[in-house]
Write an enzyme that holds these catalytic residues in place. Structure first.
Site, PDB file in Angstrom:
ATOM      1  N   ASN A   1    -112.793  -9.317  21.212  1.00  0.00           N
ATOM      2  CA  ASN A   1    -111.818  -9.712  20.191  1.00  0.00           C
ATOM      3  C   ASN A   1    -111.805  -8.678  19.066  1.00  0.00           C
ATOM      4  O   ASN A   1    -112.001  -9.002  17.881  1.00  0.00           O
ATOM      5  CB  ASN A   1    -112.142 -11.111  19.654  1.00  0.00           C
ATOM      6  CG  ASN A   1    -110.905 -11.826  19.153  1.00  0.00           C
ATOM      7  OD1 ASN A   1    -109.825 -11.244  19.066  1.00  0.00           O
ATOM      8  ND2 ASN A   1    -111.057 -13.090  18.791  1.00  0.00           N
TER       9      ASN A   1
ATOM     10  N   HIS B   1    -111.415 -20.080  13.402  1.00  0.00           N
ATOM     11  CA  HIS B   1    -111.298 -20.604  14.762  1.00  0.00           C
ATOM     12  C   HIS B   1    -110.969 -22.094  14.771  1.00  0.00           C
ATOM     13  O   HIS B   1    -110.276 -22.567  15.669  1.00  0.00           O
ATOM     14  CB  HIS B   1    -112.592 -20.358  15.545  1.00  0.00           C
ATOM     15  CG  HIS B   1    -112.691 -18.980  16.121  1.00  0.00           C
ATOM     16  ND1 HIS B   1    -113.286 -17.944  15.444  1.00  0.00           N
ATOM     17  CD2 HIS B   1    -112.273 -18.466  17.302  1.00  0.00           C
ATOM     18  CE1 HIS B   1    -113.222 -16.843  16.185  1.00  0.00           C
ATOM     19  NE2 HIS B   1    -112.620 -17.136  17.322  1.00  0.00           N
TER      20      HIS B   1
END
Length: 494
Positions: A347, A378
């Site tokens: 990521n 998140h």
């Protein structure tokens, strides 16, 4: 991932492809996601060929990218896509009305606050991730872009050049964007569904046709025998990434289904399987969980490249590189010999965002604050916080081991190989141990998992931090780029 026979299909977007979902046995929300990305890939080729900078004005390119992006959002998420548009317009108002010294703060609080409220709603709407591709994904990418632009606008207008690092100075935005530029940056069809986040100046240079040219000017082409600047094509890079996407899809449809993460806390499995075998299976199920990320991120990268966006320059061998927006480096992930190396190649664009908006700007405890922001971004599932809090502990322990021990193994090749093998095994198992709660989401399975693993990574990390001396981290890279010059001037004045 297939829905049980007779189960009602679940999606917040279009039901046009429901027959295909039933035929393939794949949830409709995932079918819509893949369909939009494949259509975006075709649109990206058309965009580069027929709406290139030499064929269309910047305004036309902005408008096309924005309108298609809005359509994809509505197709995938239906009326829930309104959350994307509300957040975008709220922060456009902040960007134009807030004072420059506070623009990054207000934008950050509003964007992260709205995202967090939506994350909370997901628990009640989707109940621990029934939908794997709901509206929160695009909202998370837009939050990254909003806060990135706000920080870079603050750097460009509200701070002096000598206060900035070299990277901050390069990416600083000197003028507020127009509404069309702002909407295009946040909602363009190349990144609305799966990202990645990119820097505003890079995106505007791409739309205006300066993106590739700027990178090529960094190389002396006359010494390489060129009379003029080459015209690199992204086709080869796109085809290569589509091959990776295809392999990832096959692995997802086969490996992922056969090795569910939930099995590692099955009572029968725990009772009959020795600890070392459980560790081995943990590695297998973690590997099985990766292909969906490899698929989504590599396809998103290919979409941007197909549009002509993502050129990063030329490597030492003279090969054109199209990895400016790449979100992962699979080889470096699978061969990582340190926790840091693994994180840096997973990521990638989110890690870059965390560095630019948090780590480089945090006055205290940058590592801890960065992990906490990552968890908040998140979502609010407890498993995320178990993962990122464990990540802080393991990161600090891994850093202490590396700083205190690594230099002892560099004296000979056999020692270095032995060190690399051991650190690879430990790194991969540490990552598996850390990310398992991220997949499990809830508290009860997470605690059950940690108990079955005897909390061994937590205990070992704490022992390392208690035994090994912790060297102060070098933050020199975070100092302003002109600090050394200023220090030199001051010393001369004395």
């Amino acid at each position: 991932m297939a829905e049980p026979p007779g189960a009602p299909y679940r999606t917040t977007g279009s039901t046009l492809l429901h027959p295909l979902s039933g035929l393939l046995g794949i949830p409709l929300d995932q079918i819509n996601f893949v369909a939009c990305q494949l259509f975006a890939l075709l649109a990206a080729f058309w965009f580069r060929i027929y709406l290139g900078p030499s064929h269309a004005s910047s305004a036309v390119r902005h408008a096309f990218a924005t309108l298609f992006g809005i359509y994809f959002a509505v197709f995938c998420f239906g009326w829930y896509s309104i959350h994307l548009f509300v957040l975008v317009m709220m922060n456009y108002g902040i960007m134009n009305m807030a004072s420059i010294p506070n623009i990054h703060r207000y934008s950050f609080v509003v964007a992260m606050g709205y995202l967090t409220l939506c994350h909370i709603s997901r628990i009640y709407i989707f109940h621990y991730g029934i939908l794997t591709t709901d509206f929160s994904g695009p909202l998370m990418i837009i939050t990254q872009k909003i806060t990135t632009l706000a920080c870079q606008l603050h750097d460009g207008i509200g701070r002096q050049a000598e206060e900035l690092t070299a990277e901050q100075n390069r990416l600083a935005v000197k003028t507020r964007p127009s509404l069309l530029e702002y909407l295009s940056y946040l909602l363009n069809f190349m990144s609305i569904i799966a990202g990645p986040c990119s820097n505003y100046k890079d995106y505007i240079a791409f739309i205006e046709g300066r993106h590739v040219h700027m990178k090529l000017l960094e190389v002396n082409w006359k010494q390489k025998g060129y009379d003029r600047l080459p015209d690199p094509s992204p086709t080869g890079a796109v085809m290569y990434k589509l091959c990776i996407t295809l392999v990832s899809l096959i692995l997802f449809l086969t490996l992922t289904k056969n090795f569910p993460m939930a099995y590692i806390i099955d009572n029968e499995f725990l009772d009959k399987t020795p600890f070392l075998s459980r560790l081995g299976y943990l590695y297998v199920v973690t590997q099985a969980a990766k292909p969906k990320y490899y698929f989504a991120w590599t396809l998103a990268d290919a979409v941007n490249n197909a549009a002509g966006y993502g050129f990063s320059g030329v490597d030492e061998r003279g090969t054109f590189r199209w990895d400016l927006l790449s979100n992962l480096n699979i080889w470096n992930i699978e061969t990582a010999t340190s926790f840091k190396m693994y994180i840096e190649n997973w990521n990638i664009q989110t890690a870059a965002w965390l560095k630019r908006v948090c780590y480089d700007r945090a006055p205290w405890y940058p590592t801890a604050l960065t992990f906490i922001l990552s968890a908040l971004w998140h979502g609010i599932y407890p498993g995320y916080y178990f993962t990122f809090l464990t990540g802080i502990l393991i990161t600090l322990a891994a850093r202490a081991i590396r700083n205190n021990c690594r230099h002892h193994f560099l004296s000979s090749v056999p020692l270095k190989i032995a060190y690399d093998v051991v650190t690879w095994v430990v790194t991969q198992l540490a990552v598996c141990y850390t990310v398992a709660p991220f997949v499990m989401l809830a508290v009860e399975p997470t605690i059950k998992f940690y108990k079955s693993m005897y909390f061994h990574m937590h205990i070992l990390s704490i022992l390392v931090l208690l035994v090994l001396p912790i060297r102060p981290q070098d933050h020199s890279i975070r100092k302003p780029q002109n600090q050394a010059m200023l220090n030199s001037v001051k010393s001369k004045d004395k």
